[in-house]
Design a protein around this motif. Structure first.
Motif, short mmCIF file in Angstrom:
data_model
loop_
_atom_site.label_atom_id
_atom_site.label_comp_id
_atom_site.label_asym_id
_atom_site.label_seq_id
_atom_site.Cartn_x
_atom_site.Cartn_y
_atom_site.Cartn_z
N LEU A 6 0.83 -1.21 0.00
CA LEU A 6 0.00 0.00 0.00
C LEU A 6 0.86 1.26 0.00
N LYS A 7 1.98 1.23 0.72
CA LYS A 7 2.89 2.38 0.69
C LYS A 7 3.45 2.58 -0.72
N SER A 10 0.84 4.00 -3.12
CA SER A 10 0.63 5.42 -2.84
C SER A 10 1.79 6.27 -3.35
N GLY A 15 1.48 6.88 -7.07
CA GLY A 15 0.29 7.52 -7.60
C GLY A 15 -0.85 6.59 -7.94
N TYR A 29 -4.08 4.14 -6.30
CA TYR A 29 -4.90 3.83 -5.12
C TYR A 29 -4.79 2.34 -4.84
N GLY A 30 -4.55 1.99 -3.58
CA GLY A 30 -4.37 0.59 -3.22
C GLY A 30 -5.54 0.02 -2.45
N PHE A 86 8.84 6.15 0.85
CA PHE A 86 8.52 7.53 0.48
C PHE A 86 9.77 8.40 0.36
#
Length: 267
Positions: free
Chosen positions: A23-24, A27, A30, A32-33, A260
């Motif tokens: 999920l990271k 995200s 760009g 959606y998870g 990130f």
């Protein structure tokens, strides 16, 4: 509308691998998870202390609920836990013509086994033929083929072709478990072979690299990228995440990569 990717995998309570890493990654790139949790793990950067699988009924219900409402563009499959869960996922996904990235998760970075040996045949027979891309590391490829890990690029290519013979559309042989100053991954798409290289970094903070790479590829496919382009972007993204990992300072064992690294700074 934002593209949506679905990860079907186990939960990592330490946050570095599994559903959390996927999920990271989605995200950060760009996308959606959405997620289907196949198993709970009690783990941190040092060890996996307990694994508890979700019931087949719950796995099937999660998949049905997600597809009933969300416009899924690509799938990533990770830790599934056992033969019954693998069969449930294969049945639930049958007939869905979507790009599917299969990361055959078998052993955690800590060395703890996450797939019972008895489930290997079910994985090989039920899910490998459904994969648009199979992303094994060298020990996983060897387990799937019943042989020893590849030691040369020629052996990596040969094992990639052998895995394609099991039904996978393409195979990304990951060289992270190899030796030498350069890490080499090999993407085998029929006669087309793409060689991807990166410096082998001296760091213990590589928890979740396999999950992150396969999720990043799935994100690219959800965005409509060609497979080779999605793999190249994912490879570059992962190298940046590994380069930024030591600055995170998460845990005292095999820490996570920095998902990130392009979005926020760390101390």
């Amino acid at each position: 509308m934002v593209p949506i990717a679905l990860t079907i995998a186990g939960s990592d309570s330490g946050g570095g691998a599994g559903i959390q890493a996927d999920l990271k990654t989605f995200s950060a790139l760009g996308v959606y998870g959405a997620s289907v949790v196949t198993a709970l793990t009690a783990q941190n950067t040092r060890a996996v202390t307990m694994v508890e699988g979700a019931s087949p009924a719950m796995i099937a219900a999660q998949i049905a609920a997600v597809f009933d409402d969300l416009d899924i563009r690509a799938l990533k499959l990770g830790m599934l836990g056992g033969a019954e869960a693998i069969g449930t996922v294969a049945h639930a996904l049958a007939g869905r013509a979507l790009p599917l990235v299969l990361d055959p998760v078998m052993v955690a970075k800590s060395g703890d086994r996450l797939l019972p040996p008895a489930a290997l045949q079910t994985l090989r027979g039920a899910l490998v033929p459904m994969a648009t891309l199979l992303t094994p590391n060298l020990p996983e490829a060897a387990d799937l083929l019943g042989t020893t890990p590849a030691r040369t690029e020629e052996e990596m290519i040969a094992q990639g072709h052998a895995l394609r013979d099991l039904g996978a559309g393409a195979v990304l042989m990951k060289g992270g478990h190899g030796t030498g100053s350069v890490c080499v991954d090999m993407l085998i798409e029929g006669s087309a072979i793409t060689r991807l290289t990166a410096p082998r970094r001296a760091t213990q903070n590589t928890h979740g690299t396999g999950c992150t790479l396969s999720a990043a590829i799935a994100a690219g496919l959800a965005q409509g990228m060609a497979l080779a382009d999605a793999v190249r972007r994912a490879h570059g993204y992962l190298q940046g995440a590994i380069a930024g990992a030591d600055g995170l300072g998460v845990g005292t064992g095999h820490g996570p990569v920095h998902h990130f690294h392009k979005v926020w700074a760390h101390g």
